[in-house]
Design a protein around this motif. Structure first.
Motif, PDB file in Angstrom:
ATOM      1  N   PHE A  76       0.929  -1.103   0.126  1.00  0.00           N
ATOM      2  CA  PHE A  76      -0.068  -0.040   0.031  1.00  0.00           C
ATOM      3  C   PHE A  76       0.861   1.336  -0.146  1.00  0.00           C
ATOM      4  N   PHE A  80       4.281   0.322   1.527  1.00  0.00           N
ATOM      5  CA  PHE A  80       4.342  -0.381   2.810  1.00  0.00           C
ATOM      6  C   PHE A  80       3.725  -1.835   2.545  1.00  0.00           C
ATOM      7  N   ALA A 120       2.060  -4.885   3.096  1.00  0.00           N
ATOM      8  CA  ALA A 120       1.070  -5.249   4.078  1.00  0.00           C
ATOM      9  C   ALA A 120       1.251  -6.737   3.738  1.00  0.00           C
ATOM     10  N   PHE A 129      -1.677  -9.951  15.159  1.00  0.00           N
ATOM     11  CA  PHE A 129      -2.011  -8.633  15.569  1.00  0.00           C
ATOM     12  C   PHE A 129      -2.706  -7.638  14.680  1.00  0.00           C
ATOM     13  N   GLY A 170      -2.850  -5.023  12.045  1.00  0.00           N
ATOM     14  CA  GLY A 170      -2.018  -4.680  10.856  1.00  0.00           C
ATOM     15  C   GLY A 170      -1.058  -5.441  10.562  1.00  0.00           C
ATOM     16  N   SER A 171      -1.234  -6.838  10.938  1.00  0.00           N
ATOM     17  CA  SER A 171      -0.323  -7.857  10.463  1.00  0.00           C
ATOM     18  C   SER A 171      -0.786  -8.279   9.078  1.00  0.00           C
ATOM     19  N   GLY A 172      -2.000  -8.278   8.501  1.00  0.00           N
ATOM     20  CA  GLY A 172      -2.356  -8.418   7.141  1.00  0.00           C
ATOM     21  C   GLY A 172      -3.557  -9.393   6.813  1.00  0.00           C
ATOM     22  N   LYS A 173      -4.251  -9.646   7.918  1.00  0.00           N
ATOM     23  CA  LYS A 173      -5.174 -10.580   8.046  1.00  0.00           C
ATOM     24  C   LYS A 173      -6.425 -10.288   6.949  1.00  0.00           C
ATOM     25  N   SER A 174      -6.885  -9.069   7.087  1.00  0.00           N
ATOM     26  CA  SER A 174      -7.989  -8.628   6.150  1.00  0.00           C
ATOM     27  C   SER A 174      -7.574  -8.327   4.849  1.00  0.00           C
ATOM     28  N   THR A 175      -6.208  -7.805   4.682  1.00  0.00           N
ATOM     29  CA  THR A 175      -5.867  -7.904   3.162  1.00  0.00           C
ATOM     30  C   THR A 175      -5.685  -9.160   2.638  1.00  0.00           C
TER      31      THR A 175
HETATM   32  N1  LIG Z   1      -6.344   0.420   1.573  1.00  0.00           N
HETATM   33  C1  LIG Z   1      -5.300   0.583   2.255  1.00  0.00           C
HETATM   34  N2  LIG Z   1      -4.326   1.471   2.141  1.00  0.00           N
HETATM   35  C2  LIG Z   1      -3.221   1.665   2.783  1.00  0.00           C
HETATM   36  N3  LIG Z   1      -2.968   0.971   3.874  1.00  0.00           N
HETATM   37  C3  LIG Z   1      -3.545  -0.220   3.982  1.00  0.00           C
HETATM   38  C4  LIG Z   1      -4.812  -0.300   3.353  1.00  0.00           C
HETATM   39  N4  LIG Z   1      -5.337  -1.370   3.888  1.00  0.00           N
HETATM   40  C5  LIG Z   1      -4.516  -1.915   4.676  1.00  0.00           C
HETATM   41  N5  LIG Z   1      -3.663  -1.199   4.820  1.00  0.00           N
HETATM   42  C6  LIG Z   1      -2.433  -1.233   5.833  1.00  0.00           C
HETATM   43  O1  LIG Z   1      -1.847  -2.673   5.729  1.00  0.00           O
HETATM   44  C7  LIG Z   1      -1.966  -3.145   6.891  1.00  0.00           C
HETATM   45  C8  LIG Z   1      -2.308  -4.541   7.120  1.00  0.00           C
HETATM   46  O2  LIG Z   1      -3.752  -4.222   7.319  1.00  0.00           O
HETATM   47  P1  LIG Z   1      -4.941  -5.410   7.615  1.00  0.00           P
HETATM   48  O3  LIG Z   1      -4.798  -6.351   6.556  1.00  0.00           O
HETATM   49  O4  LIG Z   1      -5.979  -4.648   7.809  1.00  0.00           O
HETATM   50  O5  LIG Z   1      -4.300  -5.795   9.037  1.00  0.00           O
HETATM   51  P2  LIG Z   1      -5.196  -6.570  10.008  1.00  0.00           P
HETATM   52  O6  LIG Z   1      -6.631  -6.992   9.576  1.00  0.00           O
HETATM   53  O7  LIG Z   1      -4.332  -7.872  10.499  1.00  0.00           O
HETATM   54  O8  LIG Z   1      -5.519  -5.942  10.971  1.00  0.00           O
HETATM   55  C9  LIG Z   1      -2.019  -2.256   7.816  1.00  0.00           C
HETATM   56  O9  LIG Z   1      -0.941  -1.353   8.452  1.00  0.00           O
HETATM   57  C10 LIG Z   1      -2.862  -1.364   7.495  1.00  0.00           C
HETATM   58  O10 LIG Z   1      -2.983   0.089   7.830  1.00  0.00           O
END
Ligand SMILES: Nc1ncnc2c1ncn2[C@@H]1O[C@H](COP(=O)(O)OP(=O)(O)O)[C@@H](O)[C@H]1O
Ligand SMILES: [Mg+2]
Length: 249
Positions: free
Chosen positions: A24, A49, A51, A70, A72-77
């Protein structure tokens, strides 16, 4: 005839993630003036960054996997990549069959449409025909327990009501892979228990599950396997109870 492993799950992969990278851009400027000044000074306007940074795993049909890590570890991504909402910058993600993602509360819902209209919209996104949806409409509404508000525009719904409807649509569709991100924590306790029972049923019926939840005891009971992410990398992939232990340490 699909082959089965010693745990009785099919070994034909349902989800394959191969060396996936997702970056990202983090912006450093917040106004046109700042952007201009930074450009003149030749300062970088953004940095990449990571992710997800070289993630690989394969999930067999019928497996239930907890994605752990934890904030920000990338789960949702990772879940968004599996569902196809995002595409990887590098590497490949393949999922077999219909994938239903309960990823963000309210995603796939249109605020100006009623609950009824949104059921049809959401079901269509999940690959159901109008006729299939009509046949299950009553069950979907009954499970959600929001009959009274079904003709209200969903912009007036609480997040709990959103969850009920989204969850109900997803579990009444013919899914092969169900992705669940945190949303179980939105509803109230009785509804959570009802959802959990239904998720167990789906798992029993051979559906593939990938689950993210803050409730580590719940996910490690629901899922036999845990994949632990740390700063976008897989640091453990194995028994879910062991994964939770590692995370708590
Ligand atoms: N659309 C986006 N733009 C910029 N940064 C993002 C975006 N989506 C996620 N991130 C960043 O990527 C990292 C992983 O996010 P995420 O997958 O949501 O983690 P988790 O679900 O494990 O908390 C985080 O640092 C988040 O801030
Ligand atoms: Mg998340």
């Amino acid at each position: 005839m699909p082959r089965t492993s010693d745990r009785g799950v099919s070994v034909d992969p349902s989800v394959v993630v191969e060396d996936v990278h997702k970056d990202f851009k983090l912006r450093h400027t917040h106004s046109i003036k700042e952007t201009f000044v930074a450009a003149v000074k030749r300062k970088p306007l953004t940095t990449d960054f990571h992710a997800l940074d070289g993630v690989s795993f394969s999930i067999a049909q019928g497996e239930a996997v907890a994605l752990l890590g934890f904030n920000g570890s990338g789960k949702s991504t990772m879940l968004k990549l599996i569902s196809g909402v995002l595409t990887p910058d590098r590497g490949a993600v393949r999922a077999r069959g219909r994938v239903a993602g309960l990823i963000e509360v309210g995603a796939g819902f249109h605020p100006d449409l009623s609950g009824r209209e949104n059921i049809f919209l959401n079901a269509a996104i999940l690959g159901m025909t109008k006729r299939e949806t009509e046949a299950r409409f009553d069950d979907i509404v009954a499970f959600s327990e929001i009959e009274k508000f079904i003709d209200t525009e969903v912009k007036h719904y609480s997040s709990g009501m959103f969850l009920r409807l989204a969850f109900s649509v997803a579990i009444h569709t013919e899914v092969d892979v169900l992705l669940i991100d945190e949303i179980l924590s939105v509803g109230d306790e009785p509804f959570q228990q009802k959802c959990l029972a239904r998720i167990r049923e789906l798992h029993g019926a051979g559906k593939t599950l990938v689950v993210v939840s803050h409730d580590l005891d719940m996910v490690s009971n629901l899922c036999e396997r845990g994949i632990l992410l740390r700063e976008g990398k897989v640091v453990f992939d194995g028994d879910s109870k062991q994964a939770v232990e590692l995370m708590r340490r």
